[in-house]
Design a protein around this motif. Structure first.
Motif, PDB file in Angstrom:
ATOM      1  N   ASN A 362      52.206  39.555  44.607  1.00  0.00           N
ATOM      2  CA  ASN A 362      52.289  40.950  45.045  1.00  0.00           C
ATOM      3  C   ASN A 362      51.543  41.862  44.075  1.00  0.00           C
ATOM      4  OD1 ASN A 362      53.992  40.782  42.856  1.00  0.00           O
ATOM      5  ND2 ASN A 362      55.607  42.064  43.745  1.00  0.00           N
ATOM      6  N   GLY A 363      50.433  41.346  43.537  1.00  0.00           N
ATOM      7  CA  GLY A 363      49.678  42.069  42.520  1.00  0.00           C
ATOM      8  C   GLY A 363      48.777  43.144  43.074  1.00  0.00           C
ATOM      9  N   LYS A 364      47.795  43.535  42.274  1.00  0.00           N
ATOM     10  CA  LYS A 364      46.955  44.672  42.635  1.00  0.00           C
ATOM     11  C   LYS A 364      45.866  44.311  43.642  1.00  0.00           C
ATOM     12  CE  LYS A 364      43.839  44.106  38.670  1.00  0.00           C
ATOM     13  NZ  LYS A 364      43.268  44.773  37.487  1.00  0.00           N
ATOM     14  N   GLY A 365      45.644  42.983  43.859  1.00  0.00           N
ATOM     15  CA  GLY A 365      44.601  42.581  44.799  1.00  0.00           C
ATOM     16  C   GLY A 365      43.214  42.902  44.272  1.00  0.00           C
ATOM     17  N   PHE A 366      42.195  42.516  45.038  1.00  0.00           N
ATOM     18  CA  PHE A 366      40.821  42.782  44.613  1.00  0.00           C
ATOM     19  C   PHE A 366      39.881  42.578  45.793  1.00  0.00           C
ATOM     20  CE2 PHE A 366      41.482  38.289  44.108  1.00  0.00           C
ATOM     21  CZ  PHE A 366      40.275  37.704  44.468  1.00  0.00           C
ATOM     22  N   ASP A 367      38.641  42.931  45.582  1.00  0.00           N
ATOM     23  CA  ASP A 367      37.608  42.749  46.596  1.00  0.00           C
ATOM     24  C   ASP A 367      37.142  41.294  46.566  1.00  0.00           C
ATOM     25  OD1 ASP A 367      35.492  42.815  48.321  1.00  0.00           O
ATOM     26  OD2 ASP A 367      34.401  44.413  47.295  1.00  0.00           O
ATOM     27  N   VAL A 368      37.326  40.589  47.675  1.00  0.00           N
ATOM     28  CA  VAL A 368      36.989  39.155  47.718  1.00  0.00           C
ATOM     29  C   VAL A 368      35.504  38.925  47.443  1.00  0.00           C
ATOM     30  CG1 VAL A 368      36.970  37.105  49.200  1.00  0.00           C
ATOM     31  CG2 VAL A 368      38.879  38.702  49.315  1.00  0.00           C
ATOM     32  N   ALA A 369      34.669  39.904  47.712  1.00  0.00           N
ATOM     33  CA  ALA A 369      33.224  39.752  47.462  1.00  0.00           C
ATOM     34  C   ALA A 369      32.927  39.508  45.993  1.00  0.00           C
ATOM     35  CB  ALA A 369      32.477  40.997  47.945  1.00  0.00           C
ATOM     36  N   LEU A 370      33.883  39.863  45.099  1.00  0.00           N
ATOM     37  CA  LEU A 370      33.670  39.653  43.665  1.00  0.00           C
ATOM     38  C   LEU A 370      33.588  38.175  43.313  1.00  0.00           C
ATOM     39  CD1 LEU A 370      36.070  42.349  42.145  1.00  0.00           C
ATOM     40  CD2 LEU A 370      33.577  42.434  42.286  1.00  0.00           C
ATOM     41  N   LEU A 371      34.113  37.313  44.184  1.00  0.00           N
ATOM     42  CA  LEU A 371      34.035  35.877  43.926  1.00  0.00           C
ATOM     43  C   LEU A 371      32.594  35.391  43.831  1.00  0.00           C
ATOM     44  CD1 LEU A 371      36.837  34.384  46.191  1.00  0.00           C
ATOM     45  CD2 LEU A 371      36.787  34.462  43.708  1.00  0.00           C
ATOM     46  N   LYS A 372      31.677  36.132  44.453  1.00  0.00           N
ATOM     47  CA  LYS A 372      30.275  35.713  44.452  1.00  0.00           C
ATOM     48  C   LYS A 372      29.555  36.103  43.172  1.00  0.00           C
ATOM     49  CE  LYS A 372      29.981  36.101  49.486  1.00  0.00           C
ATOM     50  NZ  LYS A 372      29.304  36.755  50.622  1.00  0.00           N
TER      51      LYS A 372
END
Length: 415
Positions: A362-372
């Protein structure tokens, strides 16, 4: 004239025999050729050797006298074996297929040619001459069908980027077709060896070269994959150990007694589990959970607002070492640590076809595009994804919503 014929015979026979002997030797010694394919290649070489013998004996009968029964039996043998040689090449190109229709075709061809023993429907020998009947081209037709099938198998067996290797199968088929046409429309040489037999010897040798290149390429790909896995493991292991020791270091200032207990526990953990961290192979999921529990307990001591929960109903399978722990580490360090009550949940279950592992927070989450990107923040996720795909044939999917949390799902096929 006979001396000249004998000279021609030796000139043609010597390289053919040397090619076959060389083929047998390298097939026996080649470490890349699988046992099943080695047997098929040796059987193919033996059948071609029998065709050479059949050519020589038939030619001897033609020169030294009319012996129709013997020549008929030899012709039946030759016409039966030629499609069989080609069918064995099919088994070499695609060893996992049964090729049942083509085995039936080969059997029908043998039966049709055996009618020469009592009728003229296929062929007969009279006045020391060979005569074809209405079904005299049965062997040619069956062989042509099998040749087309070989070409189809070669195309479907190769990946798109390896299509250049199709040059060898294509050349082999051209050689065999050319040999058959020359035997049909041109009188064969005084050596007694047909053009088709010569073509089959060369084709079998070329097919071995094709197989060798194919196996070497696959071996190189396997070594490359193993090398990449070792590199990834070398990236993850120091990261895991460094962060764990950093957590213990932080506890030394906050609560020395807890730091002492955690250090002792971590030392015991390392003694019992460090071997699995050095292995790029799979480890039991239960052992991976031990790594995760030790790390998460240390982090929960350091951050009282963090809680790691487990809902494990399926643990009877294997995963790459350090699969779950880096994902839990990411969830704590980059997700729930800022929450007043941060929760990371590790669950596993078994479906009809898959083992499924879910790490959610249940954290702050992030932009999945950062995985790239190439930064170190999400390198653990990328490494886990690659190792799960390469070592288990599984998948890793990630869903994240800013300010709501992240869910990572690993699916591993049931073996």
């Amino acid at each position: 004239m006979k001396d000249f014929a004998s000279e021609i015979n030796l000139i043609v026979l010597t390289p053919l025999i040397l090619q076959l002997l060389g083929l047998v030797l390298v097939v026996l010694l080649d470490p890349y050729v699988e046992k099943k394919l080695r047997r098929l290649l040796l059987l193919d070489a033996a059948l071609i050797a029998s065709l050479i013998a059949e050519n020589i004996v038939s030619d001897w009968f033609i020169v030294h006298g009319d012996v129709p029964p013997a020549r008929t039996l030899l012709a039946i043998f030759g016409y039966a074996v030629r499609p069989l040689v080609l069918l064995l090449i099919c088994c070499i190109v695609a060893p996992d297929k049964k090729h049942t229709p083509f085995w039936i075709l080969t059997g029908v061809n043998t039966a049709v040619n055996m009618t020469a023993l009592f009728s003229h429907i296929c062929f007969w020998i009279e006045d020391n001459r060979f005569h074809r009947g209405p079904l005299g081209f049965c062997c040619h037709i069956v062989s042509a069908i099998i040749l087309l099938y070989i070409l189809y198998l070669a195309f479907t067996a190769q990946a798109k980027r390896d299509r250049f290797q199709l040059i060898i199968p294509t050349i082999n088929i051209v050689l065999v077709v050319a040999g058959a046409l020359m035997d049909t429309f041109i009188a064969h040489t005084q050596s007694g060896i047909t053009f088709l037999t010569i073509a089959m010897v060369s084709s079998t040798l070329f097919y071995y070269i094709w197989l060798h290149l194919k196996f070497v390429h696959e071996h190189e790909k396997a070594l490359e994959a193993e090398s990449r896995i070792r590199i990834m493991m070398s990236q993850i292991q120091p990261h895991f150990l460094y962060n764990t020791l950093s957590s213990i270091q932080a506890l030394c200032r906050i609560d020395p007694e807890k730091a002492f207990d955690v250090t002792e526990k971590f030392g015991t953990y390392l003694r019992s589990n460090i071997n699995s961290l050095d292995q790029p192979s799979l480890i039991p999921f239960s052992k991976e959970l031990e790594h995760t529990r030790v790390y998460s307990e240390i982090e929960m001591l350091r951050f009282p607002n963090v809680r790691v929960e487990y809902d494990v109903t399926d643990a009877d399978f294997s995963v790459p070492a350090l699969t779950v722990q880096p994902l839990v580490e990411n969830a704590i360090r980059h997700g729930v640590r800022i929450r007043k009550e941060g929760v990371v949940t590790v669950s596993s279950k078994r479906t009809e076809r898959l083992h499924e592992i879910v790490i959610s927070d249940n954290g702050k989450g992030f932009d999945v595009a950062l995985l790239k990107t190439a930064d170190g923040t999400h390198i653990g996720v990328r490494n886990v994804k690659e190792r799960v795909e390469k070592m288990c044939g599984g998948t890793l999917t990630l869903e994240s919503i800013p300010d709501r949390g992240t869910t990572v799902t690993i699916r591993i096929p049931i073996q």
